[in-house]
Design a protein around this motif. Structure first.
Motif, short mmCIF file in Angstrom:
data_model
loop_
_atom_site.label_atom_id
_atom_site.label_comp_id
_atom_site.label_asym_id
_atom_site.label_seq_id
_atom_site.Cartn_x
_atom_site.Cartn_y
_atom_site.Cartn_z
N LEU A 77 0.83 -1.20 0.00
CA LEU A 77 0.00 0.00 0.00
C LEU A 77 0.87 1.25 0.00
O LEU A 77 0.56 2.23 -0.68
CB LEU A 77 -0.94 0.00 1.21
CG LEU A 77 -1.95 -1.16 1.23
CD1 LEU A 77 -2.97 -0.94 2.32
CD2 LEU A 77 -2.65 -1.29 -0.11
N VAL B 101 -7.05 -6.67 5.14
CA VAL B 101 -6.60 -5.50 4.37
C VAL B 101 -7.08 -5.61 2.92
O VAL B 101 -7.58 -4.65 2.34
CB VAL B 101 -5.07 -5.37 4.43
CG1 VAL B 101 -4.59 -4.25 3.53
CG2 VAL B 101 -4.61 -5.13 5.85
N VAL C 93 -9.54 -2.84 1.07
CA VAL C 93 -9.17 -1.96 -0.04
C VAL C 93 -9.92 -2.30 -1.32
O VAL C 93 -10.10 -1.44 -2.17
CB VAL C 93 -7.64 -1.97 -0.33
CG1 VAL C 93 -6.88 -1.38 0.83
CG2 VAL C 93 -7.15 -3.35 -0.68
N ARG C 94 -10.39 -3.55 -1.44
CA ARG C 94 -11.03 -3.91 -2.69
C ARG C 94 -12.55 -3.82 -2.64
O ARG C 94 -13.20 -3.71 -3.68
CB ARG C 94 -10.60 -5.32 -3.12
CG ARG C 94 -9.17 -5.37 -3.66
CD ARG C 94 -8.95 -4.37 -4.76
NE ARG C 94 -7.55 -4.33 -5.20
CZ ARG C 94 -6.98 -3.29 -5.80
NH1 ARG C 94 -7.69 -2.18 -6.01
NH2 ARG C 94 -5.73 -3.33 -6.17
N LEU D 10 -11.38 2.58 -1.00
CA LEU D 10 -10.07 2.86 -0.41
C LEU D 10 -8.92 2.53 -1.36
O LEU D 10 -8.01 3.33 -1.57
CB LEU D 10 -9.93 2.04 0.87
CG LEU D 10 -9.09 2.62 1.98
CD1 LEU D 10 -9.58 4.02 2.34
CD2 LEU D 10 -9.14 1.72 3.20
N GLY D 11 -8.99 1.33 -1.95
CA GLY D 11 -7.92 0.91 -2.85
C GLY D 11 -7.75 1.86 -4.01
O GLY D 11 -6.63 2.25 -4.36
N ILE E 211 -6.15 5.10 -2.87
CA ILE E 211 -4.71 4.92 -2.67
C ILE E 211 -3.99 4.95 -4.02
O ILE E 211 -2.96 5.61 -4.19
CB ILE E 211 -4.42 3.60 -1.93
CG1 ILE E 211 -4.91 3.71 -0.49
CG2 ILE E 211 -2.94 3.25 -1.97
CD1 ILE E 211 -4.87 2.42 0.28
N GLU E 212 -4.58 4.25 -5.00
CA GLU E 212 -3.97 4.26 -6.34
C GLU E 212 -3.97 5.67 -6.91
O GLU E 212 -3.00 6.09 -7.56
CB GLU E 212 -4.73 3.30 -7.26
CG GLU E 212 -4.47 1.85 -6.89
CD GLU E 212 -5.31 0.87 -7.70
OE1 GLU E 212 -6.24 1.31 -8.40
OE2 GLU E 212 -5.03 -0.34 -7.60
N LEU F 223 -4.89 9.74 3.86
CA LEU F 223 -4.60 8.43 3.26
C LEU F 223 -3.13 8.05 3.45
O LEU F 223 -2.81 6.91 3.77
CB LEU F 223 -4.92 8.46 1.77
CG LEU F 223 -6.35 8.11 1.38
CD1 LEU F 223 -6.55 8.32 -0.10
CD2 LEU F 223 -6.66 6.67 1.77
N VAL G 19 -1.74 4.74 5.35
CA VAL G 19 -0.96 3.63 4.80
C VAL G 19 0.36 3.44 5.56
O VAL G 19 0.77 2.31 5.82
CB VAL G 19 -0.68 3.76 3.28
CG1 VAL G 19 -1.96 3.63 2.49
CG2 VAL G 19 0.06 5.01 2.94
#
Lengths: 320, 349
Positions: free
Chosen positions: B66, B183, B187-188, B192-193, B196-197, B216, B220
């Motif tokens: 992450l 986790v 994120v998926r 959230l995922g 982060i990306e 964020l 992480v």
């Protein structure tokens, strides 16, 4: 809380270092490498104890692993006009200049625990242990212990390429060379740490029929042996009985294992290098007796018969 | 869901293939490598060892994935492991109960992570420098806590974290799989995922589109610290002592390597936690394989390096493009040989 205690301790120590006992008949400067391992901390503690017992005023300088600091410390010892200097050299080379200066000031220098690449007239003597001999003592113990029985040994080496790993391996192999019944079947590095000792022992046990084919473990230091003992236990075998355990160093924790019957023997790398050094210095100062250029410390063998709990109590406060 | 699972598997195909090849090599070297038996109330075998010994790297890799997805890097995780291991050992030996010890240890890890996160998010220091600070200072802090010795303990509860058995499975394995699941789902199955990306692809653009980038980033790095705290507790509990000098030494590099072998880009953006975990298992399989092989230790690092270089070369964009080209050429050649009817066949499928 702990941090606070450490800081207070360090401050108190710093205070101690600056005070000079007037009654002392000899002042000795000691340039220590640092405190990178428990063994070195114990060496520092014992050197201070030895000096106190003999009424020697010890000036202590911690070089924090830097040769530069050691050279500075030696120059300051020379400037203070100490009677002798103890040096535990961090590296082997680059000492000629500063040792010349000490020689000109007629201050004898004694090397502790490691040797250097310099002409041997630059120092009085070197007090070190013989690493090959340590391995030899361990191998000899195993040979005596198993007699004529067939014995497959697994070996946990120290950090690959380090001189203790090379020499302790060599000494052990020399000792078992005449015994055809003892064979090293596996040898791998455990980096002198508990974690790696445990991990590597786990793989040895898997590779040697669940450990049933292993008769003894030889570890180049006690920490790896302590890790390996846990791996042996988790595999459902009894360390000390099903698999004999012999290692080197004699740190306090191995004595606890010996008291529990989980380790069989350890060879001491004594942290008391200062004792023989002070003996030699006192004689030299009294009537000018030149000691031999190399004083070998005793590599004492401890087994379960040596009251391990008592030794543990003695050793645990040395700072290991 | 099924389609996304399939595309995910396809993306990870090189990693899974590499793992399979390495396991096959291990089996060739060490007979009985795949044997798993049940002894002393636990599963016992080399595969279990790989899962168990790989736990610290796998845990670190989760947090690291992450962090790297945000275009950052966390060099401090090895040192944070040492700090947290030392904290756990110091607390348990000075009489704290197990729940308090674990809670404070995890909190220590999170605080270390927040420190890194704050340097990156608020002060704008480059992550490699920001985390380098704690990487260097961390071992010193750990040594202050243990007072320079290997601090041993005998509390069965704490030892259970490192070498206990839950339903026949070693506790570290249970822990890393649980945390990976938690986790991964978090994120998926939420935005959230993606957020982060977004930070990793372009932090400024993400900020201007209303993404709370600072929060964020803090989160992480805190997660990375949390994962390092668990890894540190496991490492200490495993040997029943906190070794400030050696716990987690160089493990930050293994974790980064796991993320990279897992097919993630150090430039941030798209990430795969499963990929990193497969990467961690690849690294540990190599380690265990080398130990089982019985080669002299001088070869360890060389063998490891050769295998990793091979994996990375196969994964590189150039060789991927080459392989794809060769594949297309061969399949079109075989289609021609089959009678030059590519178009109807494609429609039928």
């Amino acid at each position: 809380m702990r941090i606070l205690k450490t800081l207070v301790g360090a401050a108190a120590l710093a205070g101690l270092m600056t005070t000079t006992a007037l009654a002392a008949d000899m002042t000795v400067g000691f340039s220590q490498i640092g405190s990178e391992s428990g063994w070195r901390a114990a060496e520092t503690t014992l050197t201070k104890q030895q000096a106190e017992e003999r009424g020697i005023d010890l000036k202590f300088a911690d070089a924090q692993q830097k040769q530069e600091n050691q050279i500075k410390a030696i120059r300051s010892f020379i400037a203070q006009g100490v009677d002798a200097i103890l040096l535990a050299p961090v590296v082997a080379t680059g000492w000629d200049q500063v040792l010349e200066e000490a020689k000109e000031a007629e201050i004898p220098v004694v090397l502790l625990d490691r040797t250097i690449d310099a002409p041997d007239d630059l120092y009085l003597t070197a007090v070190t242990s013989d690493l090959v001999h340590e391995g030899n003592v361990a191998g000899q113990w195993l040979a005596d212990k198993v007699g004529d029985e067939q014995c497959n040994v697994v070996e946990l080496q120290g950090t690959t390429g380090s001189s203790p790993a090379i020499d302790r391996k060599k000494g052990f192999e020399q000792a078992i060379a005449d015994h055809d019944n003892i064979k090293i079947v596996r040898s791998q590095t455990g980096d002198f740490t508990r974690t790696k000792g445990k991990e590597v022992m786990e793989s040895f046990l898997k590779a040697e029929n669940g450990g049933k084919d292993i008769c003894a473990l030889y570890a180049h230091n006690d920490d790896m042996a302590v890790g390996a003992i846990q791996a042996i236990k988790e595999a459902g075998l009894k360390p000390g009985e099903d698999i004999l355990v012999v290692s080197i160093d004699a740190v306090p924790d191995i004595f606890q294992a010996m008291a529990n019957g989980e380790a069989n023997a350890t060879v001491e790398l004594t942290p008391n290098m200062a004792g023989p050094a002070f003996d030699a210095l006192e004689k030299y100062k009294a009537d000018g007796t030149e000691p031999p250029k190399w004083i070998q410390t005793e590599s004492k063998l401890y087994t379960q018969a040596d009251d391990p709990m008592k030794v543990y109590e003695e050793k645990k406060n040395l700072g290991y | 869901m099924n389609a996304s699972l399939r595309s995910g598997l396809l993306r990870l195909a090189p990693q899974i293939a590499a793992l399979a090849v390495i396991l096959a090599l291990c089996a060739a070297i060490a007979p009985g490598f795949f044997d798993i038996s049940f002894a002393n109330g636990r599963l016992y075998g080399s595969l279990i060892d790989i899962l168990n010994r790989g736990a610290p790297t796998a845990l670190l890799a989760i947090g690291m994935t992450l962090v790297i997805a945000t275009k950052g890097i966390d060099l401090s995780v090895g040192a944070v492991m040492a700090i947290c291991g030392a904290t756990a050992a110091a607390l348990i030996t000075s009489g704290y109960g197990l729940p308090a010890t674990l809670a404070l240890t995890l909190a220590t890890g999170i605080v270390c992570g927040l420190w890194n996160g704050a340097l990156v998010a608020f002060l704008g220091i480059q992550p490699i420098i920001a985390t380098l600070i704690l990487m260097v200072a961390g071992r010193g802090i750990a040594q202050l806590i243990t007072e320079g010795v290997i601090l041993t303990f005998n509390d069965q509860g704490l030892i259970f974290v490192g070498s206990g058995i839950l339903f026949g499975v070693p506790m570290p394995v249970v822990l890393w799989i649980l945390i990976a699941l938690a986790v991964g789902l978090a994120v998926r199955f939420s935005a959230l995922g993606m957020l982060i990306e977004a930070v990793g692809v372009n932090r400024r653009a993400a900020y201007l589109s209303g993404v709370g980038t600072a929060g964020l980033l803090l989160a992480v790095y805190a997660l990375s610290g949390f994962c390092a705290a668990i890894a540190g507790t496991i490492a200490a509990a495993d040997i029943r002592g906190a070794d400030a000098n050696n716990a987690g030494l160089w493990l930050e590099l293994d974790a980064i390597l796991a993320v990279v072998i897992g097919g993630n880009s150090l430039l941030g953006g798209r990430f795969s936690i499963v990929g990193s975990l497969v990467g961690a298992m690849i690294i540990q399989s190599i380690n265990t394989g080398i130990l089982l092989s019985g080669y002299p230790p001088e070869f360890n690092l060389v063998i490891k390096a050769v295998i990793i270089v091979a994996i990375l070369v196969l994964q590189s964009p150039t060789s991927r493009a080459f392989l794809a080209f060769a594949w297309r050429k061969r399949s079109s050649a075989s289609q021609e040989a089959a009678g030059q009817q590519p178009a109807p066949g494609r429609q039928a499928s």
